[in-house]
Design a protein around this motif. Structure first.
Motif, PDB file in Angstrom:
ATOM      1  N   PRO A 166       0.833  -1.209   0.000  1.00 22.99           N
ATOM      2  CA  PRO A 166       0.000   0.000   0.000  1.00 22.99           C
ATOM      3  C   PRO A 166       0.865   1.256   0.000  1.00 22.99           C
ATOM      4  O   PRO A 166       1.945   1.287   0.599  1.00 22.99           O
ATOM      5  CB  PRO A 166      -0.803  -0.129   1.295  1.00 22.99           C
ATOM      6  N   ASP A 167       0.395   2.273  -0.660  1.00 18.14           N
ATOM      7  CA  ASP A 167       1.107   3.554  -0.732  1.00 18.14           C
ATOM      8  C   ASP A 167       0.705   4.380   0.489  1.00 18.14           C
ATOM      9  O   ASP A 167      -0.240   5.170   0.450  1.00 18.14           O
ATOM     10  CB  ASP A 167       0.751   4.272  -2.030  1.00 18.14           C
ATOM     11  N   ILE A 168       1.435   4.194   1.590  1.00 17.23           N
ATOM     12  CA  ILE A 168       1.113   4.857   2.854  1.00 17.23           C
ATOM     13  C   ILE A 168       2.382   5.473   3.432  1.00 17.23           C
ATOM     14  O   ILE A 168       3.479   5.276   2.906  1.00 17.23           O
ATOM     15  CB  ILE A 168       0.499   3.873   3.877  1.00 17.23           C
ATOM     16  N   CYS A 182       9.146  -1.577  -1.600  1.00 14.70           N
ATOM     17  CA  CYS A 182       8.327  -0.977  -2.663  1.00 14.70           C
ATOM     18  C   CYS A 182       9.061  -0.997  -4.001  1.00 14.70           C
ATOM     19  O   CYS A 182       8.435  -1.157  -5.056  1.00 14.70           O
ATOM     20  CB  CYS A 182       7.934   0.450  -2.287  1.00 14.70           C
ATOM     21  N   SER A 187       4.006  -0.411  -5.459  1.00 15.23           N
ATOM     22  CA  SER A 187       3.056   0.110  -4.470  1.00 15.23           C
ATOM     23  C   SER A 187       1.755   0.465  -5.170  1.00 15.23           C
ATOM     24  O   SER A 187       1.715   0.662  -6.383  1.00 15.23           O
ATOM     25  CB  SER A 187       3.635   1.334  -3.749  1.00 15.23           C
ATOM     26  N   THR A 188       0.697   0.535  -4.379  1.00 16.36           N
ATOM     27  CA  THR A 188      -0.623   0.825  -4.922  1.00 16.36           C
ATOM     28  C   THR A 188      -1.420   1.635  -3.919  1.00 16.36           C
ATOM     29  O   THR A 188      -1.185   1.560  -2.710  1.00 16.36           O
ATOM     30  CB  THR A 188      -1.393  -0.476  -5.246  1.00 16.36           C
ATOM     31  N   GLN A 189      -2.390   2.409  -4.409  1.00 14.56           N
ATOM     32  CA  GLN A 189      -3.259   3.193  -3.542  1.00 14.56           C
ATOM     33  C   GLN A 189      -4.605   2.506  -3.336  1.00 14.56           C
ATOM     34  O   GLN A 189      -5.550   3.118  -2.856  1.00 14.56           O
ATOM     35  CB  GLN A 189      -3.470   4.584  -4.137  1.00 14.56           C
ATOM     36  N   GLY A 190      -4.701   1.234  -3.677  1.00 16.56           N
ATOM     37  CA  GLY A 190      -5.948   0.501  -3.490  1.00 16.56           C
ATOM     38  C   GLY A 190      -6.342   0.422  -2.026  1.00 16.56           C
ATOM     39  O   GLY A 190      -5.502   0.419  -1.120  1.00 16.56           O
ATOM     40  N   ALA A 191      -7.646   0.354  -1.776  1.00 17.79           N
ATOM     41  CA  ALA A 191      -8.170   0.296  -0.406  1.00 17.79           C
ATOM     42  C   ALA A 191      -7.908  -1.075   0.217  1.00 17.79           C
ATOM     43  O   ALA A 191      -7.903  -2.097  -0.455  1.00 17.79           O
ATOM     44  CB  ALA A 191      -9.676   0.575  -0.405  1.00 17.79           C
ATOM     45  N   SER A 192      -7.680  -1.082   1.550  1.00 18.95           N
ATOM     46  CA  SER A 192      -7.497  -2.333   2.270  1.00 18.95           C
ATOM     47  C   SER A 192      -8.810  -3.090   2.377  1.00 18.95           C
ATOM     48  O   SER A 192      -9.884  -2.500   2.497  1.00 18.95           O
ATOM     49  CB  SER A 192      -6.953  -2.057   3.680  1.00 18.95           C
ATOM     50  N   SER A 239      -1.981  -0.900   6.886  1.00 20.68           N
ATOM     51  CA  SER A 239      -3.124  -0.012   6.702  1.00 20.68           C
ATOM     52  C   SER A 239      -2.627   1.425   6.761  1.00 20.68           C
ATOM     53  O   SER A 239      -1.464   1.679   7.125  1.00 20.68           O
ATOM     54  CB  SER A 239      -4.161  -0.244   7.804  1.00 20.68           C
ATOM     55  N   PRO A 240      -3.472   2.403   6.418  1.00 21.15           N
ATOM     56  CA  PRO A 240      -3.043   3.809   6.496  1.00 21.15           C
ATOM     57  C   PRO A 240      -2.578   4.237   7.881  1.00 21.15           C
ATOM     58  O   PRO A 240      -1.833   5.212   8.006  1.00 21.15           O
ATOM     59  CB  PRO A 240      -4.301   4.574   6.061  1.00 21.15           C
TER      60      PRO A 240
END
Length: 310
Positions: A166-168, A182, A187-192, A239-240
């Motif tokens: 995740p891109d956090i 990464c 990396s990705t901005q997709g939701a968990s 997670s974020p």
């Protein structure tokens, strides 16, 4: 020397090979029963490959699946006869298995590399496994050592597949490592995505495994109240809020040791550990070496703090 898939007639020879290499100390007891070797290969739980010279089995490796059949397998159960070492037999067996699995189906393969010696770690690098995490004091030593074996997690992505993180925001103390991960996996901005049952705990002899999807203050307080003598191996879904979770766990003595893929939804878990035993390891991967050295240093500081408080 011939490299070929398992045949039912190989089972006894494979069992004898493990006894010859590991004595009575191998961590997977099923290898000591030829009938179970046959059963696991017949039902698809194991996919064994052997190296044979004449009538003698000199090497064995397998892809194994635990749990659901769709889960990605692990390259494991590696044994090479002492008289045949130095011929890259384990590497050749691993390559045969990966090529076959890639042609059939799959997304990635795991490997858990022993830290007792460098051979498995070098083989994993040759087969393009990327080291992602450390599992301290994880299984009884197959080499009759009084200390449990620490394992290095490796991930081999099969052709055409990705496993982005995740891109956090990453915590300062592990940002370099996470940026390296990464660069390897993307990396990705997709939701968990979270499953219906967000918490799991299981006893494994000397260790307690805890899987957490979402960490809140109440759960953190309950984790800290677990008996101090328990060794805890914790997996926390990325997670974020990871940077905040990382800090809260670190303050409470749970030390970050890398990443491992989640078995579903293309997600990753962060690894944390409490109760690591003092030991020196020379690891092949410099990123894993830094994680181990930090764990040892942080664990000593936690122990000294506990003694001062007492």
């Amino acid at each position: 020397m011939i490299f070929r898939p398992f045949r039912a007639s190989d089972a006894r020879a494979i069992s004898r090979l493990f006894r010859r290499v590991y004595g009575d100390h191998y961590v997977q007891p099923d290898v000591y029963l030829p009938k179970l070797i046959m059963q696991h290969n017949n039902d698809g739980r194991w996919q064994s490959m052997v190296a044979v010279e004449g009538c003698e089995v000199l090497g064995h490796a397998a892809l194994i699946r635990d749990g659901h059949p769709s889960n990605s397998p692990e390259l494991a159960l590696i044994a090479v006869h002492p008289a045949a070492r130095g011929q890259s037999i384990a590497t050749r067996l691993g390559r045969e298995l990966l090529e076959h699995f890639n042609a059939v189906a799959g997304r990635y393969v795991l490997i858990k590399q022993v830290s007792h010696h460098p051979y498995t770690q070098r083989m994993a690098q040759t087969l393009r496994f990327h080291c992602t995490g450390l599992l301290p004091d994880y299984v009884p030593s197959p080499f009759a050592s009084p200390l449990a074996e620490s394992l290095v997690v490796g991930v081999h992505l099969l052709d055409g597949h990705t496993r982005p993180l995740p891109d956090i925001v990453w915590p300062d103390s592990c940002r370099g490592f996470m940026q390296h991960m990464c660069s390897v996996f993307g990396s990705t901005q997709g939701a968990s995505v979270y499953p219906a049952q967000p918490l799991h705990m299981q006893q494994h002899k000397h260790r307690v495994d805890v899987v957490i999807e979402r960490l809140d203050k109440r759960l953190l307080d309950q984790l800290i109240e677990l008996p101090q003598g328990w060794m805890i191996s914790l997996r926390l879904a990325l997670s974020p809020s990871f940077a905040e979770d990382f800090q809260r766990l670190s303050i409470k003595g749970l030390i970050f040791t890398g990443l491992i893929p989640a078995p579903d939804h293309d997600r990753w878990f962060a690894l944390f550990h409490r109760g690591a035993r003092s030991r020196h390891l020379d690891l092949h991967c410099p990123h894993m070496q830094r994680l181990h050295d930090h764990l040892q240093h942080a664990s000593r500081n936690v122990t000294q703090t506990d003694r001062s408080a007492a």
